[in-house]
Scaffold this active site. Structure first.
Site, PDB file in Angstrom:
ATOM      1  N   HIS A 119     -20.147  -8.985  -7.762  1.00 23.03           N
ATOM      2  CA  HIS A 119     -21.245  -9.918  -7.582  1.00 23.03           C
ATOM      3  C   HIS A 119     -22.114  -9.946  -8.835  1.00 23.03           C
ATOM      4  CE1 HIS A 119     -21.105  -9.210  -2.925  1.00 23.03           C
ATOM      5  NE2 HIS A 119     -19.996  -9.746  -3.404  1.00 23.03           N
ATOM      6  N   SER A 153     -23.299  -8.643   0.464  1.00 21.94           N
ATOM      7  CA  SER A 153     -23.595  -9.674   1.459  1.00 21.94           C
ATOM      8  C   SER A 153     -24.373  -9.149   2.656  1.00 21.94           C
ATOM      9  CB  SER A 153     -22.285 -10.318   1.950  1.00 21.94           C
ATOM     10  OG  SER A 153     -21.644 -11.007   0.908  1.00 21.94           O
ATOM     11  N   ASP A 195     -16.182 -16.060  -1.900  1.00 20.23           N
ATOM     12  CA  ASP A 195     -16.444 -14.714  -2.410  1.00 20.23           C
ATOM     13  C   ASP A 195     -15.150 -13.950  -2.677  1.00 20.23           C
ATOM     14  OD1 ASP A 195     -18.397 -12.295  -2.637  1.00 20.23           O
ATOM     15  OD2 ASP A 195     -16.991 -11.636  -1.095  1.00 20.23           O
ATOM     16  N   ASP A 207     -25.569 -16.337  -0.538  1.00 25.53           N
ATOM     17  CA  ASP A 207     -26.149 -15.010  -0.394  1.00 25.53           C
ATOM     18  C   ASP A 207     -26.316 -14.325  -1.738  1.00 25.53           C
ATOM     19  OD1 ASP A 207     -23.401 -14.963  -0.626  1.00 25.53           O
ATOM     20  OD2 ASP A 207     -23.070 -13.548   0.995  1.00 25.53           O
ATOM     21  N   HIS A 208     -25.421 -14.596  -2.666  1.00 26.77           N
ATOM     22  CA  HIS A 208     -25.448 -13.991  -4.008  1.00 26.77           C
ATOM     23  C   HIS A 208     -24.513 -14.783  -4.897  1.00 26.77           C
ATOM     24  CE1 HIS A 208     -21.464 -12.455  -3.117  1.00 26.77           C
ATOM     25  NE2 HIS A 208     -21.940 -11.997  -1.962  1.00 26.77           N
ATOM     26  N   GLU A 226      -0.187 -14.141  17.275  1.00 29.30           N
ATOM     27  CA  GLU A 226       0.467 -14.944  16.241  1.00 29.30           C
ATOM     28  C   GLU A 226       1.490 -14.140  15.450  1.00 29.30           C
ATOM     29  OE1 GLU A 226      -0.812 -17.855  12.480  1.00 29.30           O
ATOM     30  OE2 GLU A 226      -2.334 -16.740  13.610  1.00 29.30           O
ATOM     31  N   GLU A 250     -20.407 -20.452   7.547  1.00 28.05           N
ATOM     32  CA  GLU A 250     -20.188 -19.696   6.306  1.00 28.05           C
ATOM     33  C   GLU A 250     -18.836 -20.033   5.677  1.00 28.05           C
ATOM     34  OE1 GLU A 250     -19.785 -15.189   4.446  1.00 28.05           O
ATOM     35  OE2 GLU A 250     -18.989 -15.644   6.442  1.00 28.05           O
ATOM     36  N   HIS A 288     -13.684 -12.348  -6.197  1.00 27.10           N
ATOM     37  CA  HIS A 288     -13.378 -10.924  -6.370  1.00 27.10           C
ATOM     38  C   HIS A 288     -11.972 -10.731  -6.944  1.00 27.10           C
ATOM     39  CE1 HIS A 288     -16.943  -9.054  -4.858  1.00 27.10           C
ATOM     40  NE2 HIS A 288     -16.847  -9.554  -3.636  1.00 27.10           N
ATOM     41  N   THR A 302     -21.810 -11.405   6.639  1.00 25.61           N
ATOM     42  CA  THR A 302     -22.697 -12.553   6.812  1.00 25.61           C
ATOM     43  C   THR A 302     -22.795 -13.008   8.261  1.00 25.61           C
ATOM     44  OG1 THR A 302     -22.318 -13.253   4.527  1.00 25.61           O
ATOM     45  CG2 THR A 302     -23.200 -14.906   6.041  1.00 25.61           C
TER      46      THR A 302
END
Length: 497
Positions: free
Chosen positions: A457, A112, A337, A378-379, A239, A332, A341, A175
């Site tokens: 990817h 990316s 992605d 992006d891919h 948090e 984004e 993965h 990104t």
């Protein structure tokens, strides 16, 4: 001024293309012809918009290849109880389309960092580096300082436009970082990630570049994950009190941001986000998780709450759209992605649907005449749709027909969706039968061919789709870095060089 523009399926022609299959798919020859005619009417009704764009909204689905788009379309329709194969998501309504080559300067299959850099700066570069030219090898700090690349966001700021970045990933991830950072190593997100030698040569971490950098410090809106990269190791996360920040320099960059922006608002949960007075807030920083934001499917389980991608997009357009000069906004869908993965198709598809909801929001809130909306990836990923399942078969289910699953050569069933490599592969053991599992379960991991700890990817072309000023230039098969020049053309109305 923000005016509604996009209303789905109101005209008869749109109604035909959106709902022709709503009750199954009993279409006749004439019905298919009518559907195609309606679609042709829609295409004819959208002449090119030539001239300067007041606003640009760039949507990037990280890892959102063509197979992901197709599977998510079917999933989205099936979730709504209609025909998934013919369903029309918001992204499919954009009027101009191109195939985009995704190779990087040094790789057939990119990560990316170079792909986002290509889109944001107009230059292909090497895997692993962000915002610097192809002359820079990975980890070469000295070279990176000599070969920085100006970004679309810097250009927009120099023109007086407002700028904003939204990501469901860490806001320092590859990104979003490509919009404001320059680094020879995408993993240098916090100061402790940067080797001492590189620090001595003047390289700074990505989080610090977002707070202090020429472009990062001037961003009007930043919403995403990654709080830990802005907090020192001595500070507890707001948090998760048992967790601390990652910074070893002792700096609290979130406090630094507040000092730099005394009239701005910093938020970290849903309540704070909802309470922001957008009409009176000049700058907004929201960091909703120490790491990446939750997957869309897991977001309801977050006790502190975090906004959806569509909600963040609505807030950004409301806030930035009130500025007289216009704006450039990056949105984004970063976790598509990550799910791929992990070999987890359902989460990838749910996050793609969430990105589509954000696109729909943008179309509803803007006007085609003055806002360029560009949606791309992006891919891709090594994600497949196969096996000849019948129409209407559950996209997350077993490939089959007539309610019966098909059998492979080993006598076992197989799913429609799968991966060429990844953690779903079996090593030194017979393949398990997916019929014995709930393949639609949230945590189900699709089977893969080649065993790898994480799926990879892919290198094929991705799709770019656009509407608005200069969107007609998105056509044919183009280089990924050409997208930058298309957006620059829209910003300048064709007068830029």
């Amino acid at each position: 001024m923000i005016l509604p523009r996009f209303i789905a399926c109101t005209a008869l022609s749109a109604l035909l293309s959106c709902t022709a299959f709503a009750q199954g798919h009993p279409m006749t020859t004439e019905a298919y012809r009518a559907q195609a005619d309606a679609e042709l009417d829609r295409l004819r009704a959208e002449p090119p918009v030539v001239g300067r764009a007041r606003n640009i909204i760039l949507f990037i689905g990280d890892g959102m290849g063509v197979s992901t788009l197709t599977a998510a379309r079917i999933h989205q329709g099936q979730r709504q109880g209609v025909d998934g194969e013919s369903y029309v998501p918001a992204m499919d309504r954009l009027s101009h389309t191109a195939l985009v080559k995704t190779y990087s300067h040094d790789a057939q299959v990119s990560d990316s960092a170079p792909t986002a850099t290509a889109i944001m700066t107009g230059v292909k570069t090497r895997n692993g580096v962000i915002g610097v030219g192809p002359e820079v090898a990975e980890n070469d700090c000295a070279a990176s300082r000599r070969h920085t690349l100006p970004s679309l966001f810097g250009l927009a700021q120099s023109m007086g436009l407002a700028t904003g970045i939204i990501s469901t990933a860490r806001i320092t991830h590859a990104t979003p970082a490509a919009a404001y950072a320059h680094t020879p190593q995408r993993d240098w997100e916090a100061d402790g990630d940067v080797p001492e030698a590189a620090r001595q040569q003047g390289c700074t971490d990505i989080a610090r570049q977002m707070i202090e950098g020429e472009v990062g410090s001037r961003l009007d809106l930043v919403l995403g994950g990654g709080r830990a990269n802005f907090l020192p190791t001595s500070a507890a996360d707001p948090e998760y009190r048992e967790s601390t920040g990652k910074r070893t320099d002792g700096r609290d960059l979130m406090a630094d941001w507040r000092r730099r922006n005394p009239a701005g608002a910093f938020v970290w949960n849903q309540a704070g986000f909802a309470a922001v007075d957008l009409a009176r807030t000049p700058r907004l920083l929201g960091l909703f998780e120490p790491d990446h934001m939750r997957f869309e499917s897991d977001r309801p389980g977050d006790a502190a709450g975090e906004p959806s991608l569509a909600e963040m997009t609505r807030t950004a357009i409301t806030m930035l759209g009130s500025r007289e000069t216009g704006y450039v906004l990056l949105v984004e869908g970063g976790r598509i992605d990550h799910a791929h993965h992990a070999g987890n198709a359902r989460r990838a598809l749910e996050d793609t649907v969430a990105l589509d909801a954000a696109v729909r929001t943008a179309l509803e809130m803007t006007r085609r005449e003055d806002t360029l909306i560009l949606v791309t990836a992006d891919h891709s990923h090594v994600f497949t749709i196969s096996g000849y399942p019948e129409r209407g078969n559950p996209i997350l289910g077993l490939a089959g027909a007539g309610g019966a699953p098909f059998q492979a050569g080993d006598g076992k069933s197989y799913t429609t969706l799968g991966y060429a490599n990844g953690p779903g592969a079996v090593v030194d053991a017979p393949r398990t039968d997916p019929a014995e599992a709930d393949t639609g379960a949230l945590d189900y991991r699709q089977q893969a061919l080649v065993p790898l700890g994480a799926e990879t990817h892919a290198g094929e072309d991705v799709v770019a789709r656009a509407s608005g000023p200069m969107a007609h230039l998105v056509k044919g098969t183009i280089e990924q870095h050409t997208l930058f020049y298309l957006m620059r053309e829209a910003l300048t109305g064709g007068s830029g060089n």
